[in-house]
Design a protein around this motif. Structure first.
Motif, PDB file in Angstrom:
ATOM      1  N   VAL A   1      15.644  -4.611  -7.716  1.00  0.00           N
ATOM      2  CA  VAL A   1      15.302  -5.246  -6.622  1.00  0.00           C
ATOM      3  C   VAL A   1      14.337  -4.605  -5.734  1.00  0.00           C
ATOM      4  O   VAL A   1      13.198  -5.131  -5.540  1.00  0.00           O
ATOM      5  CB  VAL A   1      16.161  -5.994  -5.684  1.00  0.00           C
ATOM      6  CG1 VAL A   1      15.870  -6.534  -4.413  1.00  0.00           C
ATOM      7  CG2 VAL A   1      17.275  -6.887  -6.772  1.00  0.00           C
ATOM      8  N   LEU A   2      14.590  -3.335  -5.621  1.00  0.00           N
ATOM      9  CA  LEU A   2      13.439  -2.358  -4.691  1.00  0.00           C
ATOM     10  C   LEU A   2      12.447  -2.291  -5.283  1.00  0.00           C
ATOM     11  O   LEU A   2      11.134  -2.454  -4.578  1.00  0.00           O
ATOM     12  CB  LEU A   2      14.353  -1.140  -4.685  1.00  0.00           C
ATOM     13  CG  LEU A   2      13.518  -0.084  -3.955  1.00  0.00           C
ATOM     14  CD1 LEU A   2      12.994  -0.249  -2.552  1.00  0.00           C
ATOM     15  CD2 LEU A   2      13.891   1.416  -3.947  1.00  0.00           C
ATOM     16  N   ARG A   3      12.291  -2.111  -6.719  1.00  0.00           N
ATOM     17  CA  ARG A   3      11.026  -1.975  -7.527  1.00  0.00           C
ATOM     18  C   ARG A   3      10.248  -3.242  -7.299  1.00  0.00           C
ATOM     19  O   ARG A   3       8.868  -3.182  -7.266  1.00  0.00           O
ATOM     20  CB  ARG A   3      11.126  -1.569  -8.892  1.00  0.00           C
ATOM     21  CG  ARG A   3       9.840  -1.408  -9.821  1.00  0.00           C
ATOM     22  CD  ARG A   3      10.352  -0.469 -10.878  1.00  0.00           C
ATOM     23  NE  ARG A   3       9.299  -0.572 -11.915  1.00  0.00           N
ATOM     24  CZ  ARG A   3       8.413   0.311 -12.007  1.00  0.00           C
ATOM     25  NH1 ARG A   3       8.373   1.638 -11.373  1.00  0.00           N
ATOM     26  NH2 ARG A   3       7.455   0.419 -13.016  1.00  0.00           N
ATOM     27  N   GLU A   4      10.835  -4.384  -7.379  1.00  0.00           N
ATOM     28  CA  GLU A   4       9.950  -5.642  -7.267  1.00  0.00           C
ATOM     29  C   GLU A   4       9.427  -5.896  -5.895  1.00  0.00           C
ATOM     30  O   GLU A   4       8.215  -6.297  -5.741  1.00  0.00           O
ATOM     31  CB  GLU A   4      11.088  -6.718  -7.780  1.00  0.00           C
ATOM     32  CG  GLU A   4      11.398  -6.940  -9.264  1.00  0.00           C
ATOM     33  CD  GLU A   4      12.301  -8.011  -9.670  1.00  0.00           C
ATOM     34  OE1 GLU A   4      12.660  -8.796  -8.623  1.00  0.00           O
ATOM     35  OE2 GLU A   4      12.740  -8.066 -10.754  1.00  0.00           O
ATOM     36  N   ARG A   5      10.366  -5.364  -5.147  1.00  0.00           N
ATOM     37  CA  ARG A   5       9.850  -5.903  -3.462  1.00  0.00           C
ATOM     38  C   ARG A   5       8.699  -4.817  -3.230  1.00  0.00           C
ATOM     39  O   ARG A   5       8.017  -5.231  -2.496  1.00  0.00           O
ATOM     40  CB  ARG A   5      11.147  -5.229  -2.597  1.00  0.00           C
ATOM     41  CG  ARG A   5      10.982  -5.610  -0.954  1.00  0.00           C
ATOM     42  CD  ARG A   5      12.336  -5.514  -0.431  1.00  0.00           C
ATOM     43  NE  ARG A   5      13.076  -6.785  -0.951  1.00  0.00           N
ATOM     44  CZ  ARG A   5      14.422  -6.456  -0.796  1.00  0.00           C
ATOM     45  NH1 ARG A   5      14.934  -5.377  -0.255  1.00  0.00           N
ATOM     46  NH2 ARG A   5      15.161  -7.530  -1.283  1.00  0.00           N
ATOM     47  N   ILE A   6       8.759  -3.452  -3.841  1.00  0.00           N
ATOM     48  CA  ILE A   6       7.651  -2.494  -3.635  1.00  0.00           C
ATOM     49  C   ILE A   6       6.555  -3.074  -4.020  1.00  0.00           C
ATOM     50  O   ILE A   6       5.339  -3.121  -3.593  1.00  0.00           O
ATOM     51  CB  ILE A   6       7.962  -0.946  -3.963  1.00  0.00           C
ATOM     52  CG1 ILE A   6       9.189  -0.394  -3.433  1.00  0.00           C
ATOM     53  CG2 ILE A   6       6.812  -0.287  -4.250  1.00  0.00           C
ATOM     54  CD1 ILE A   6       9.456   0.921  -3.862  1.00  0.00           C
ATOM     55  N   PHE A   7       6.406  -3.519  -5.267  1.00  0.00           N
ATOM     56  CA  PHE A   7       5.402  -4.181  -6.019  1.00  0.00           C
ATOM     57  C   PHE A   7       4.699  -5.340  -5.306  1.00  0.00           C
ATOM     58  O   PHE A   7       3.552  -5.519  -5.143  1.00  0.00           O
ATOM     59  CB  PHE A   7       5.582  -4.498  -7.438  1.00  0.00           C
ATOM     60  CG  PHE A   7       4.521  -4.710  -8.361  1.00  0.00           C
ATOM     61  CD1 PHE A   7       3.270  -3.909  -8.387  1.00  0.00           C
ATOM     62  CD2 PHE A   7       4.527  -5.814  -9.290  1.00  0.00           C
ATOM     63  CE1 PHE A   7       2.322  -4.287  -8.886  1.00  0.00           C
ATOM     64  CE2 PHE A   7       3.403  -6.109 -10.214  1.00  0.00           C
ATOM     65  CZ  PHE A   7       2.116  -5.557  -9.784  1.00  0.00           C
ATOM     66  N   ALA A   8       5.697  -6.190  -4.640  1.00  0.00           N
ATOM     67  CA  ALA A   8       5.171  -7.413  -4.047  1.00  0.00           C
ATOM     68  C   ALA A   8       4.369  -6.684  -2.827  1.00  0.00           C
ATOM     69  O   ALA A   8       3.336  -7.446  -2.264  1.00  0.00           O
ATOM     70  CB  ALA A   8       6.133  -8.339  -3.314  1.00  0.00           C
ATOM     71  N   ARG A   9       5.162  -5.984  -2.204  1.00  0.00           N
ATOM     72  CA  ARG A   9       4.258  -5.283  -0.814  1.00  0.00           C
ATOM     73  C   ARG A   9       2.866  -4.491  -1.380  1.00  0.00           C
ATOM     74  O   ARG A   9       1.870  -4.892  -0.356  1.00  0.00           O
ATOM     75  CB  ARG A   9       5.249  -4.062  -0.182  1.00  0.00           C
ATOM     76  CG  ARG A   9       6.228  -4.885   0.568  1.00  0.00           C
ATOM     77  CD  ARG A   9       7.076  -3.741   1.084  1.00  0.00           C
ATOM     78  NE  ARG A   9       6.169  -3.196   2.409  1.00  0.00           N
ATOM     79  CZ  ARG A   9       6.518  -2.291   3.231  1.00  0.00           C
ATOM     80  NH1 ARG A   9       7.872  -1.753   2.987  1.00  0.00           N
ATOM     81  NH2 ARG A   9       5.751  -1.905   4.159  1.00  0.00           N
ATOM     82  N   GLN A  10       2.734  -3.880  -2.456  1.00  0.00           N
ATOM     83  CA  GLN A  10       1.631  -3.438  -2.863  1.00  0.00           C
ATOM     84  C   GLN A  10       0.517  -4.505  -3.135  1.00  0.00           C
ATOM     85  O   GLN A  10      -0.728  -4.489  -2.742  1.00  0.00           O
ATOM     86  CB  GLN A  10       1.885  -2.810  -4.241  1.00  0.00           C
ATOM     87  CG  GLN A  10       2.764  -1.247  -3.851  1.00  0.00           C
ATOM     88  CD  GLN A  10       3.057  -0.576  -5.309  1.00  0.00           C
ATOM     89  OE1 GLN A  10       3.226  -1.373  -6.132  1.00  0.00           O
ATOM     90  NE2 GLN A  10       3.319   0.744  -5.191  1.00  0.00           N
ATOM     91  N   LYS A  11       1.052  -5.543  -3.531  1.00  0.00           N
ATOM     92  CA  LYS A  11      -0.114  -6.590  -3.701  1.00  0.00           C
ATOM     93  C   LYS A  11      -0.372  -7.142  -2.537  1.00  0.00           C
ATOM     94  O   LYS A  11      -1.572  -7.723  -2.340  1.00  0.00           O
ATOM     95  CB  LYS A  11       0.453  -7.850  -4.698  1.00  0.00           C
ATOM     96  CG  LYS A  11       0.870  -7.202  -6.051  1.00  0.00           C
ATOM     97  CD  LYS A  11       1.202  -8.828  -6.981  1.00  0.00           C
ATOM     98  CE  LYS A  11       1.279  -8.176  -8.429  1.00  0.00           C
ATOM     99  NZ  LYS A  11       1.728  -9.334  -9.355  1.00  0.00           N
ATOM    100  N   GLU A  12       0.375  -7.302  -1.370  1.00  0.00           N
ATOM    101  CA  GLU A  12       0.167  -7.807  -0.190  1.00  0.00           C
ATOM    102  C   GLU A  12      -0.920  -6.821   0.372  1.00  0.00           C
ATOM    103  O   GLU A  12      -1.844  -7.443   1.075  1.00  0.00           O
ATOM    104  CB  GLU A  12       1.371  -8.054   0.709  1.00  0.00           C
ATOM    105  CG  GLU A  12       2.211  -8.967   0.574  1.00  0.00           C
ATOM    106  CD  GLU A  12       3.583  -9.134   0.972  1.00  0.00           C
ATOM    107  OE1 GLU A  12       3.676  -8.187   2.031  1.00  0.00           O
ATOM    108  OE2 GLU A  12       4.423  -9.775   0.829  1.00  0.00           O
ATOM    109  N   LEU A  13      -0.701  -5.736   0.354  1.00  0.00           N
ATOM    110  CA  LEU A  13      -1.673  -4.845   0.776  1.00  0.00           C
ATOM    111  C   LEU A  13      -3.021  -4.575   0.087  1.00  0.00           C
ATOM    112  O   LEU A  13      -3.985  -3.967   0.541  1.00  0.00           O
ATOM    113  CB  LEU A  13      -0.997  -3.256   0.876  1.00  0.00           C
ATOM    114  CG  LEU A  13      -0.068  -2.967   1.866  1.00  0.00           C
ATOM    115  CD1 LEU A  13       0.865  -1.775   1.423  1.00  0.00           C
ATOM    116  CD2 LEU A  13      -0.244  -3.048   2.977  1.00  0.00           C
TER     117      LEU A  13
END
Length: 763
Positions: free
Chosen positions: A268-280
């Motif tokens: 879950v953490l990895r997916e959350r980080i990737f989502a934030r990276q896309k938001e950024l």
């Protein structure tokens, strides 16, 4: 297609970065020929200070600035004040990255193609840096810069680390006028093994001591003193933290701040980080997240106990990231308060490689044990959960957490066939020269740590000297990034770069990336013999279209793969990468302090000898002898090696009784104690070990003797097949660093004097 074009739709792209353009830089030209043997006696007015910040074992997705879940507000502020490079690369492992960063050359060309602890007899892997690849510190010092290094060095061969020298490859021999930090690959953050210049020093350990705080305070004191004494002299400050390399040790409040935040696990953490990276805006919306490797278990497959333990490990890791950011904030604030920040160029390299996978599948309270083939037992691990991140453990996160913190890239440290090992963020700031409209923007041109030294000289309008100290210099391999400062759309200039660590290898060229893994997974022990590379499978990626390395094109484009393989071999031959070899247990053909000697006697002031400096005691029988004079109240350490994670110590307790402690990680701690206090007069206290070999890591019988008479004995179930640590030292008369046994820190010998301490190998 250049990678920058692929990202052009989602990056803010200013046309001008440097206020006033190139003419402003040209005013900084030296008064004499920049290729001269020595620099000008007088610096041009306005030459900037230079600060290089290098973190350790930090994944691309660890810091909040780049999508991670650990807040890094001070890095956020730096990025908002400058440029963020999102296509920047390291060498994939510690020592090579540092050598490449400081010299501007490819790591193997410098002689440091492998981490110092794995050096061997090949020219590109010797661990002996070449004088023909001078550091940027040495170059800047010639032109009048004050130079200092703080924190981790890890570029001096072990056989040169004693007080006998030579000191040519210590920081002081590589252009740094001042050094305060540690020499090994890691250090205990609460009880570090430190040097000031070339002298071993002991930190003043208060109840709230932490090394990152200490090195920050030392850095600030140094540059403030420089500005007071020589206000017109610019400085070069190299600030290389031990964070977040294991041991993951941080004040508990930082760990506690993340309580419960990682209970959902690494998937879950990895997916959350990737989502934030896309938001950024770091990745386009259609970028894919690679699937979890089969070797890493799903979080849901762990037991409740395993998840509880693992979650706390990640809390400590995140706390260490945030604590490090806070200390960097202290450094930046001090620059601002002193008025130096505006005219200081800061290069912030967010890791010397990706996050480390070396903590193993289960994570660890004493991670080095698993790396040498002595993994800690499962029993009791949860009972020690309170030790995570503290001074009584050498904590390391699970492989799964490291993989997650390298998001969105695969794998991590020591595996440069994957971007997770080599893709690290770079932030560059120079407030006095950056236009307001440029601040907070990103650059996507390919970059490498060997670009930093050329960039520094380019900014100053200097050339690499033809020779330094009479030694002709090899040209830079890196490419100045200055071309990208003012033009985000500038065509990429660093178009080819090879990577290699332990046989894992890759080549980048014009947006294409070909790679082949080799050998062991990073959390498993290395092979005792070299392994063949002939069966390694090559993969091929078009990073312009596939930025997360998910679509292997090797089968579809065999022609392109063959072209890239040939380019790798060309680069390997030109940079002393050949012959290729995987990592082996024994350092082949490397000089040691002891050499062929089977006995060595040390004086009472022996300090800071690397653990592999004495005759090699592992996998055989041995004897140690301490000859001393007791006044009748002798107490303290006679000789010790290692620390709280593992080691041995011959010591006298507060009641005057001789003791010998052998700590074998978390597997066994055996202490032998004499029933009798040591009498006054000339005495001999010794220990004999009868090994149960042949073979590696066998046990045996220990006997403690006083004046040749057996006083206590016991049995070791196993012994270390190599080292106890990679940072703590052998010392006589005290225990530097963290304590091996249950006694006060340092525990210096008092109540008499030590005549000599002898180590003898027994056939």
């Amino acid at each position: 297609m250049k990678q920058g074009k692929f990202f052009s739709g989602w990056l803010k792209r200013p046309a001008i970065l440097i206020a006033g353009g190139a003419s402003l830089l040209s005013s900084m030209v030296w008064a004499q020929d920049p290729a001269a043997e020595t620099g000008s006696a007088a610096l041009p007015k306005g030459a900037p200070n230079i600060v290089v910040i290098l973190l350790d074992d930090v994944g691309f997705g660890s810091a909040g600035t780049f999508g991670g879940l650990a807040p890094t507000p001070n890095l956020d502020a730096l990025a908002a004040d400058g440029l963020s490079y999102t296509n920047f690369h390291t060498a994939g492992i510690c020592s090579p990255t540092r050598a490449s960063l400081l010299t501007g050359r490819n790591p193997h060309r410098t002689g440091i193609g492998a981490v110092m602890n794995s050096a061997d007899d090949r020219p590109g892997y010797s661990g002996i840096i070449k004088d023909s690849t001078a550091s940027i510190a040495a170059i800047l010092k010639q032109y009048g810069y004050a130079t200092a290094a703080f924190g981790k060095w890890h570029q001096t061969p072990d056989h040169e680390l004693s007080q006998a020298g030579p000191f040519d490859r210590w920081p002081s021999g590589r252009g740094f006028e001042h050094f305060y930090g540690f020499q090994g690959g890691e250090t205990d953050q609460f009880h570090p093994t430190l040097y000031r210049g070339t002298e071993p020093v002991d930190a003043s350990l208060t109840h709230d001591y932490h090394f990152t705080n200490d090195m920050t305070a030392q850095s600030v004191a140094w540059f403030r003193n420089q500005r007071t004494m020589q206000p017109d002299r610019p400085f070069f400050l190299y600030y290389a933290t031990g964070a977040v390399h294991a041991p993951i040790q941080v004040p508990q409040s930082y760990t506690d701040a993340f309580a419960g935040q990682f209970d959902e696990g690494w998937d879950v953490l990895r997916e959350r980080i990737f989502a934030r990276q896309k938001e950024l805006g770091l990745f386009p919306a259609d970028a894919e997240l690679p699937t979890r490797p089969a070797e890493i278990p799903a979080w849901d497959s762990l037991s409740v106990e395993e998840r509880t333990f693992a979650a706390r490990l990640m809390e400590a890791y995140a706390g260490f990231v945030t604590h490090t950011d806070a200390q960097i904030g202290q450094l930046i604030e001090a620059l601002k308060q002193s008025g130096e920040y505006e005219n200081t160029i800061i290069f912030f390299v967010g890791g010397d490689n990706g996050a480390s996978l070396e903590g193993g599948i289960e994570g660890s309270l004493n991670y080095l044990a698993g790396l040498i083939g002595l993994p800690e037992p499962d029993a009791g691990r949860l009972a020690r959960i309170g030790d995570i991140g503290g001074p009584d453990a050498h904590t390391h996160v699970n492989t799964g957490w490291a993989w997650a913190n390298n998001a969105p890239y695969q794998w991590g440290k020591a595996m440069p066939a994957w971007l997770g090992a080599i893709r690290n963020p770079l932030v560059v700031t120079w407030p006095a020269r950056m236009a307001d409209e440029a601040r907070g923007t990103r650059r996507d041109q390919f970059g490498h740590v060997n670009d930093i030294a050329p960039t520094i000289l380019d900014v100053l309008n200097l050339s690499l000297p033809d020779s330094i100290d009479g030694v002709a210099q090899q040209p830079f391999d890196g490419t100045s990034l200055l071309y990208s400062f003012a033009d985000a759309d500038a065509e990429e200039r660093h178009d080819t770069q090879y990577f290699e660590v332990f046989g894992s290898r890759a080549i980048y060229h014009d947006g294409w990336f070909a790679a082949a893994d080799h050998g062991r997974l990073p959390w498993t022990p290395p092979s005792p013999t070299p392994t063949s590379l002939e069966d390694d499978i090559w993969r091929l990626y078009n990073l312009d279209k596939d930025p997360t390395q998910t679509n292997d094109l090797a089968a579809q484009r065999p022609d392109k793969l063959a072209e890239m393989q040939a380019l790798f071999m060309q680069q390997a031959a030109a940079n002393d990468v050949l012959p290729l070899r995987g990592q082996v247990v024994v350092n082949r053909g490397i000089e040691t302090i002891a050499g062929d000697r089977t006995t060595m006697t040390y004086g009472p002031a022996t300090r800071g000898v690397p653990e592999n400096g004495p005759p090699a005691m592992s996998n055989r029988s041995w004897q140690i002898d301490a000859d001393l004079h007791s006044d009748g109240n002798a107490t303290g350490v006679l000789g010790a090696v290692g620390g709280v994670s593992a080691g041995w110590s011959l010591w006298i307790d507060a009641a005057g009784h001789p003791n010998f402690t052998y700590a074998l990680f978390d597997l066994q701690t055996l202490t032998l104690r004499s029933d009798q206090a040591l009498a006054a007069g000339d005495r001999n206290v010794s220990v004999q070990f009868d090994y149960d070999g042949p073979g590696y890591a066998k046990g045996g019988k220990l006997t403690l003797l006083v004046d040749g008479v057996a006083a206590a004995s016991g049995t070791l179930l196993a012994t270390t097949p190599g080292l106890f640590t990679i940072d703590e030292t052998f010392d006589v008369g005290l225990d530097r660093g963290s304590p091996v046994a249950d006694y006060p820190v340092f525990n210096p010998f008092t109540g008499g004097h030590i005549e000599g301490f002898r180590i003898t190998l027994i056939e």
